[in-house]
Write an enzyme that holds these catalytic residues in place. Sequence first.
Site: not given
Ligand code: PLP
Length: 444
Positions: A161, A238, A241, A264, A402
Amino acid sequence: DRNDKPTTAESGYYFLQSPTVETARPHSNLQIPAKTQNDQPIDILKIRKDFPILSQKVNGKQLVYLDNGASSQKPQQVIDAIANYYKEINANVHRGVHTLSQLATDAFEAARAKIQQHINAKESYEVILTSGTTHSINIVANGFSNMLKVGDEILISALEHHSNIVPWQMLCERTGATLKVIPMNLDGELLMAEFDSLLNPNTKIVAVNHVSNALGTINPIRYIIAEAHKGGAAVLIDGAQSVAHIKPDMQELDCDFYTFSAHKICGPTGTGVLFGKEEWLNKLLPFQGGGEMIKEVTFEKTTYADLPYKFEAGTPNIAGVVGFGAAIDYLNEVGMDAIAQQEEEILKYATAELLKIPELKIWGTAQEKVSVISFNVGNLHPYDIGTILDNSGIAVRTGHHCAQPIMNFCKIPGTVRASFSFYNTIEEVDLLVKAILKAQKMLS
Ligand code: PLP
């Protein structure tokens, strides 16, 4: 300001039931274990009643919410926890001797303890409360600013992401370090032989997601963590998900950092976690300066607070954190094994039914994946499909999610993404299929 570490207070305000301890689902392994004592099948109709929004109509149609990868819906228990916090104990934390401030502090710290228990972190002060995954990753990337130099390397993956790409690019700009990328194949799997050859003594940080938001791939993080550690690199996972589907165990995984967002996993927006091992958190520079994060301030010099407060400058999202704790309780009541089982069934069914649609192509066919299905239908634009689905009350995500590098690799502008949660039903999959067929007819 407060200088001591949080207690693992049991005296939390909203913690009416102690959370059920679940058997962790094996990572990177979609084999569902035989039923455990906590692994009762989900009573979906009962569960759906917990989520007020699911009984809503959208565009005159019953809402079918399949955008859980972007944000999950919230059960009444979480909504009540937040409302009750504001109705009954609202005050700033860590600052006052008055009763409300102490109750608010207890509720806040009890939520931290719940999160610690849920992810099996060794210490509660290794759980930093942030505004979400993006904030958490930026804390780490910024924290390394004085530890890297020209020649050092940061290794991420092609499946990231933007939140796990851009902060590292910014760190490289500040330090002269180089960003390297583990490539992927068209199934959406990382090329692990390439990972092996990219790792070298200059690799200082490895940052990969546990689960890809765009394709649903579960990455082999155990292997990545173990190999990266052999050369002394720090590993950030990270988990944005993964946490909705898999209960991560910090001590067993042995990663150095793990990040996720409450929204999430049935919790509110604006709050999340940076787990960090104590020794690494102590080495990192603080990200933001201000109240709460100091030990002593003079105009000449400031000393920083101990963990976790060193990384928690300013008034936190107290109500959000209380809601986060309630969301963890909720997930544990439903049971992470039961959630995994339900989602596995829906993934299998949805994959089979969607593949019956002529010209529908699924992107992300990794051996190990969660209940996320990204797809295109012939040459139809994802936005057009998404708009027609919305007219039928069906919420899906469309676009690059993203993760533009993944779309570039696949040579597509974007996909339609249906991401399923444990509260989704087989009937909703049928409605999705019907609406896609309708969209196909209208747009062709
Ligand atoms: N990393 C991954 C894999 C994500 O799917 C997301 C959000 O969809 C993020 C990071 C960023 O999360 P947040 O927008 O809650 O900070």
